[in-house]
Every structure is written in C-alpha cells, then in structure tokens.
Write a protein that holds these residues in place. Structure first.
Motif, mmCIF file in Angstrom:
data_model
loop_
_atom_site.group_PDB
_atom_site.id
_atom_site.type_symbol
_atom_site.label_atom_id
_atom_site.label_comp_id
_atom_site.label_asym_id
_atom_site.label_seq_id
_atom_site.Cartn_x
_atom_site.Cartn_y
_atom_site.Cartn_z
ATOM 1 N N SER A 29 0.803 -1.217 0.000
ATOM 2 C CA SER A 29 0.000 0.000 0.000
ATOM 3 C C SER A 29 0.843 1.277 0.000
ATOM 4 C CB SER A 29 -0.940 0.013 1.211
ATOM 5 O OG SER A 29 -0.203 -0.078 2.422
ATOM 6 N N LYS B 190 -0.708 6.675 0.266
ATOM 7 C CA LYS B 190 -1.224 5.318 0.482
ATOM 8 C C LYS B 190 -2.174 4.945 -0.641
ATOM 9 C CE LYS B 190 -3.518 2.400 3.970
ATOM 10 N NZ LYS B 190 -4.500 1.778 3.067
ATOM 11 N N ASP C 99 -7.611 0.756 -1.181
ATOM 12 C CA ASP C 99 -7.715 -0.694 -0.974
ATOM 13 C C ASP C 99 -8.100 -1.425 -2.256
ATOM 14 O OD1 ASP C 99 -7.176 -0.424 1.822
ATOM 15 O OD2 ASP C 99 -9.253 0.222 2.108
ATOM 16 N N ALA D 261 -4.688 -3.441 -2.262
ATOM 17 C CA ALA D 261 -3.628 -3.094 -1.320
ATOM 18 C C ALA D 261 -3.415 -4.284 -0.388
ATOM 19 C CB ALA D 261 -4.010 -1.856 -0.519
ATOM 20 N N SER E 216 -2.401 -4.492 2.521
ATOM 21 C CA SER E 216 -2.813 -4.268 3.914
ATOM 22 C C SER E 216 -4.200 -4.819 4.186
ATOM 23 C CB SER E 216 -2.776 -2.773 4.238
ATOM 24 O OG SER E 216 -3.590 -2.032 3.339
ATOM 25 N N GLU F 98 2.999 -5.992 5.560
ATOM 26 C CA GLU F 98 3.480 -5.894 4.185
ATOM 27 C C GLU F 98 5.009 -5.941 4.125
ATOM 28 O OE1 GLU F 98 0.039 -3.271 2.027
ATOM 29 O OE2 GLU F 98 1.565 -2.165 3.141
#
Length: 268
Positions: free
Chosen positions: A151, A160, A163, A224, A226, A232
C-alpha cells in the motif's frame, strides 16, 4: 518445472493470477542478489484470497515469479504507463527502484527472449484457450485479473494506495454494467477505499484480451496488501481475520459479474 496451473470451471468468469507464483529456476535464482531473492514484489496469497468465492469459476495461475518474466507485461517490452516509474518485461529493479540482479547478471535480450518462449508464451496460450473455451460454452467470457501490491511504494505512487484499485483502461475493456457493478460494491464497502482507473488502470492482460464487441470483457483488480496480510514485509503472512471482510466483498463482486455475464449471454 510447471509453468502454469489451470482449473477449468463451468462459469463464464475466469480468474487470472499472473503474479502469485514464486518458482524461480536455479539457473536464474543464482543470478539474483540478496534483495532479489526476497521476491518482495509477489502478489502474496492472492490465489488463496479468492479460493472458493465463486463456485465453478475457471482459474489460470502462473507458477513462475515475475522476476523470471512478468506475465502481465507486453511481450514487445512497451511500457504500460509511459512517463511513470514501472518495471519491465523482465524487471531489473524491485518496486522500490532497487536492483534485484547481481552486478553484470542482468538478463540480456537473448535471455529475455528465451524466458518469453519458456514462460510468458505458454501462460498466455493457456489463458487464451480458457477464454475461448468459456466463450464457446456461454457466448460470453469475463476475465477478472487478480493482483495485489504493497500500500506504500513511493517509487510507484504517492501516499497510500486505495484498498480497491479497479482497472478497465478508462472504460474500454468491459460492458459498462460490469464496471458499474464492481465500482458499486467497492464504493459501498464500509471501511475500505477504492478508485476506478487510478494509478493502475489495467495491465497488458486486461487490455490485450478485452473485446467487448465480441462479448469478451476484462477487469483488473489491484488490492492493497494491507487488506489481507498480517504485514506488508517479510514473511508476508496471510491473515484470515484481516482478509475475511475483504473476501465477503470480493465474493459479491464475482457473483454480480457472473450474473451480468449470464444476462449478456441471453442478449439482455
């Protein structure tokens, strides 16, 4: 070594996994530096994330790592994102811009050509065959290209990453209802962020196979990491608890896509 794995299903939906493989032949692995051997740019556990979400779905998965050759890059070597940082057909750096090969061991043109013939071409032959098979059954095929990425990667993008990163090459790769269905689920997913045709608007697979006029529709989903990993960074462990809400939304996305595909098959 096996180049790809195919599981044939009866659904009009096909899931492609070009970047989940971690196999690196010994003669290639020995040329990677310590950084390259981490295989950090893998789409970690994505095939597991989607497992069981849509009964009857066909899957085509590359088993080789993207450092061997990237199955989602144009075999001509042309950049997917001109003017932006990216990695090539056979990457020479990781996503952070750091070298992955030992000094003097970067693959030359002949080596790239060899890898293309041994890995890239067979994977895409398998994918093309499944698209043809599914379309012959239903009159329609929807290829959903499954990806993930860390991300935060300043070399590739600022800040960032959302998602859900939906790619339809600015609406050209699929029936509008398919795009709208995916966007609708992602936009209404509480606690998640999403973008349509942002930094990742669809790689070579999505763009190459798309032919909506012939009822072949494609979508790329870049997630992403995350949203489904414990962290990650190595060892990039999958976290079932973290992934559970995401899997629920992905299941709805695939179900909605399949429903639209059946409608298209009926001419609706």
């Amino acid at each position: 070594m096996r180049v790809f794995d195919v599981e044939q299903g009866s659904s009009p939906v096909i899931l492609a996994f070009p970047h989940t493989g971690t196999d690196v032949p010994d003669d290639i692995c020995e040329k990677l530096n310590d950084n390259g051997k981490i295989l950090a740019d893998t789409d970690w556990h994505i095939h597991r994330l989607y497992d069981g979400l849509l009964p009857g779905v066909t899957t085509v998965r590359a088993l080789f790592h993207r450092y061997v050759i990237d199955a989602n890059r144009d075999p001509s070597g042309q950049s997917l994102y001109p003017g932006q940082n990216t990695t090539g057909l056979v990457p020479v750096t990781d996503f952070d811009g750091n070298p992955i090969w030992q000094d003097g061991q970067e693959p030359d043109a002949n080596e790239v050509s060899r890898r293309q013939q041994q890995f890239h071409t067979p994977y895409h032959a398998a994918l093309k065959a499944e698209i043809a098979r599914v379309k012959a059954i239903h009159g329609v095929a929807v290829l959903y290209d499954c990806h993930s990425i860390r991300s935060h990667i300043p070399f590739l993008f600022d800040g960032k990453l959302p998602d859900f990163n939906i790619g339809t090459d600015n609406g050209t790769t699929c029936e509008p209802r398919i795009e709208q269905a995916v966007v609708g689920v992602c936009g209404n997913a509480a606690g998640f962020t999403s973008v349509l045709n942002g930094r990742f608007r669809g790689g070579w697979t999505t763009r190459h196979y798309a032919n909506p006029a012939q009822n072949i529709h494609t979508v790329q989903m870049e997630l992403a990491q995350s949203t489904h990993l414990a962290r990650e960074e190595p060892p990039f462990d999958y976290d079932e608890t973290v992934a559970a809400p995401l899997r629920a939304h992905l299941k709805t996305i695939l179900q909605n896509i399949e429903k639209i595909a059946f409608d298209l098959a009926k001419g609706n």
